[in-house]
Motif scaffolding. Structure first.
Motif: not given
Length: 144
Positions: A77-93, A117-123
């Motif tokens: 599962t570590k090599t599966i490519v996914r898209i994930i977005d966060f906008d000013d989210a706490p690191l725990s979330a 806090r973290l804002t991030l778009h990652y693929e």
């Protein structure tokens, strides 16, 4: 002066100086109004199509990735490519969402994770995501 008047009298036609006929001869009569309405309708259609495309792009880029059912064997599962977005989210979330989306367990979570806090778009894969978060926040998150 009389020559000018004689010329005008000889060549005068009723309606020769009509402004609506002049506009019509230039192609700007009543049909011009309909052309403007058609142009406005085409412009409205283009704006609506563009807005739809933007919404669809946003929806597909922020929608959760398709998850594999639990009974389907997954080798790594570590090599599966996914898209994930966060906008000013706490690191725990963020960590909870990573655990859910990538089906992994993140460890070495700092005590003040709710305050970071973290804002991030990652693929990409989860290992690269954890590395990016560690570099950005100065944490030392690890995958179990």
């Amino acid at each position: 002066m009389e020559k000018n008047i004689d010329f005008v009298v000889r060549h005068y036609r009723h309606g020769a100086f009509c402004t609506s006929r002049a506009w019509h001869k230039l192609g700007m009569g009543h049909s011009m109004v309909y052309k403007r309405l058609r142009v406005a309708a085409v412009a409205a259609i283009l704006v609506a199509a563009g807005a739809t495309a933007v919404i669809m792009h946003h929806y597909t880029s922020t929608s959760p990735a398709v998850e594999t059912p639990m009974d389907t064997p997954v080798e790594d599962t570590k090599t599966i490519v996914r898209i994930i977005d966060f906008d000013d989210a706490p690191l725990s979330a963020v960590i909870e969402e990573i655990n859910h989306v990538y089906n992994v367990e993140v460890t070495d979570i700092p005590a003040d994770a709710a305050e970071i806090r973290l804002t991030l778009h990652y693929e990409g894969d989860v290992a690269g995501l954890i590395e990016t978060i560690n570099e950005t926040t100065g944490t030392e998150l690890r995958l179990k």
